[in-house]
Design a protein around this motif. Sequence first.
Motif, mmCIF file in Angstrom:
data_model
loop_
_atom_site.group_PDB
_atom_site.id
_atom_site.type_symbol
_atom_site.label_atom_id
_atom_site.label_comp_id
_atom_site.label_asym_id
_atom_site.label_seq_id
_atom_site.Cartn_x
_atom_site.Cartn_y
_atom_site.Cartn_z
ATOM 1 N N LEU A 9 0.829 -1.204 0.000
ATOM 2 C CA LEU A 9 0.000 0.000 0.000
ATOM 3 C C LEU A 9 0.866 1.257 0.000
ATOM 4 N N GLU A 10 2.004 1.189 0.694
ATOM 5 C CA GLU A 10 2.920 2.331 0.711
ATOM 6 C C GLU A 10 3.420 2.632 -0.701
ATOM 7 N N LEU A 11 3.738 1.600 -1.461
ATOM 8 C CA LEU A 11 4.199 1.800 -2.832
ATOM 9 C C LEU A 11 3.149 2.559 -3.631
ATOM 10 N N ARG A 12 1.892 2.135 -3.517
ATOM 11 C CA ARG A 12 0.796 2.792 -4.236
ATOM 12 C C ARG A 12 0.620 4.235 -3.779
ATOM 13 N N ASN A 13 0.572 4.447 -2.464
ATOM 14 C CA ASN A 13 0.290 5.782 -1.930
ATOM 15 C C ASN A 13 1.406 6.777 -2.230
ATOM 16 N N ARG A 14 2.647 6.320 -2.100
ATOM 17 C CA ARG A 14 3.773 7.228 -2.331
ATOM 18 C C ARG A 14 3.851 7.641 -3.804
ATOM 19 N N ALA A 15 3.659 6.680 -4.690
ATOM 20 C CA ALA A 15 3.692 6.992 -6.119
ATOM 21 C C ALA A 15 2.542 7.924 -6.496
ATOM 22 N N THR A 16 1.364 7.654 -5.942
ATOM 23 C CA THR A 16 0.195 8.496 -6.219
ATOM 24 C C THR A 16 0.443 9.926 -5.770
ATOM 25 N N ALA A 17 1.009 10.080 -4.571
ATOM 26 C CA ALA A 17 1.272 11.419 -4.031
ATOM 27 C C ALA A 17 2.261 12.188 -4.888
ATOM 28 N N LEU A 18 3.226 11.482 -5.462
ATOM 29 C CA LEU A 18 4.257 12.117 -6.282
ATOM 30 C C LEU A 18 3.832 12.268 -7.738
ATOM 31 N N GLY A 19 2.635 11.777 -8.065
ATOM 32 C CA GLY A 19 2.171 11.850 -9.443
ATOM 33 C C GLY A 19 2.924 10.924 -10.369
ATOM 34 N N GLN A 20 3.474 9.842 -9.800
ATOM 35 C CA GLN A 20 4.253 8.892 -10.584
ATOM 36 C C GLN A 20 3.411 7.661 -10.910
ATOM 37 N N PRO A 21 3.693 7.017 -12.029
ATOM 38 C CA PRO A 21 2.941 5.808 -12.370
ATOM 39 C C PRO A 21 3.309 4.651 -11.445
ATOM 40 N N TRP A 22 2.345 3.817 -11.162
ATOM 41 C CA TRP A 22 2.594 2.602 -10.405
ATOM 42 C C TRP A 22 1.705 1.508 -10.992
ATOM 43 N N THR A 23 2.111 0.274 -10.808
ATOM 44 C CA THR A 23 1.319 -0.833 -11.332
ATOM 45 C C THR A 23 1.100 -1.879 -10.247
ATOM 46 N N GLU A 24 0.039 -2.625 -10.421
ATOM 47 C CA GLU A 24 -0.242 -3.725 -9.509
ATOM 48 C C GLU A 24 0.863 -4.768 -9.591
ATOM 49 N N HIS A 25 1.444 -4.914 -10.764
ATOM 50 C CA HIS A 25 2.536 -5.881 -10.944
ATOM 51 C C HIS A 25 3.717 -5.522 -10.042
ATOM 52 N N GLN A 26 3.995 -4.230 -9.882
ATOM 53 C CA GLN A 26 5.078 -3.805 -8.988
ATOM 54 C C GLN A 26 4.777 -4.212 -7.549
ATOM 55 N N GLN A 27 3.534 -4.063 -7.145
ATOM 56 C CA GLN A 27 3.146 -4.451 -5.787
ATOM 57 C C GLN A 27 3.310 -5.955 -5.586
ATOM 58 N N ILE A 28 2.899 -6.728 -6.591
ATOM 59 C CA ILE A 28 2.981 -8.188 -6.480
ATOM 60 C C ILE A 28 4.443 -8.640 -6.453
ATOM 61 N N GLU A 29 5.284 -7.989 -7.242
ATOM 62 C CA GLU A 29 6.716 -8.301 -7.201
ATOM 63 C C GLU A 29 7.298 -8.011 -5.829
ATOM 64 N N MET A 30 6.877 -6.891 -5.236
ATOM 65 C CA MET A 30 7.346 -6.540 -3.897
ATOM 66 C C MET A 30 6.914 -7.592 -2.882
ATOM 67 N N LEU A 31 5.658 -8.011 -2.947
ATOM 68 C CA LEU A 31 5.160 -9.026 -2.026
ATOM 69 C C LEU A 31 5.929 -10.340 -2.190
#
Length: 274
Positions: free
Chosen positions: A61-83
């Motif tokens: 969730l931190e990955l999603r929130n931080r990227a969103t706040a910075l206006g940067q793209p993020w993907t669900e795949h990045q979250q799954i890789e992190m997990l």
Amino acid sequence: GKHESEVALSPLRDGCFFVDNSMLELITTCPWLAYASIVRHKRPATESSALRFGGFIHKALELRNRATALGQPWTEHQQIEMLSTLFASSPLETEGWRNLSSAVLAIRGYNAHYFKDDYTIASNSKGEPYVEQPFAVDTHRVVRGWRIIYIGRIDLKKVASNNSILIVDHKTSSMLGDSAWADWEVSAQFRGYCWADRECTGVEPSGYEVDAIGAKESIANAMFDEVLGKVVPTSAKSKAVPLELARQTTFTSVPPGQLDEWFENMLQQVDHFL
């Protein structure tokens, strides 16, 4: 749940007592365990699978929130890789259903449910996203010879569509019902975080929001339905609800004085413990 303390050394040092929410809960529920943990530095031999599971979801969730706040793209795949990396680097023999597959389903369900959030993530004094924000607040109070420093980490601070400022805490629980919400509504932890934010910024937040992820044991026999956009049982006959998602806001600014009351109660608990 998660570890609140960011202090690697003894919380009793240099004439200061570094107090966090976990310590306050221990002091309140079991003074002997608090003594063993805080003073004698005793720790459990194994980590709780529930604590680890919730902690890993927090990271995604931190990955999603931080990227969103910075206006940067993020993907669900990045979250799954992190997990995947987190579970692989921290194996736990007793994880049971709280495993990588369940965590991925929880994140996929969360992203689909909250596809577009209607709020703005606040910034800290340095202009950085107010995401997983650590704090250390000098209370300027001395209790039995120790100067009290309140510490912790705030998951998220947001400005809602109605301009209310909310301190958000992500909670992962296997039991998401009326009793859990009742406990969170009166939880001292969130009032403590609101107090800390007010002391650090000079502006009192409107209240706090519990962002709950109810991942139940039945998620082990579930799948993500691409059409419905949610986690469902693999068996059509099953009535199980593998994943519940809900948010609830509690306003601490009305009636006023709730944060000051928390502060005085916290000092009394510390005094009793010392």
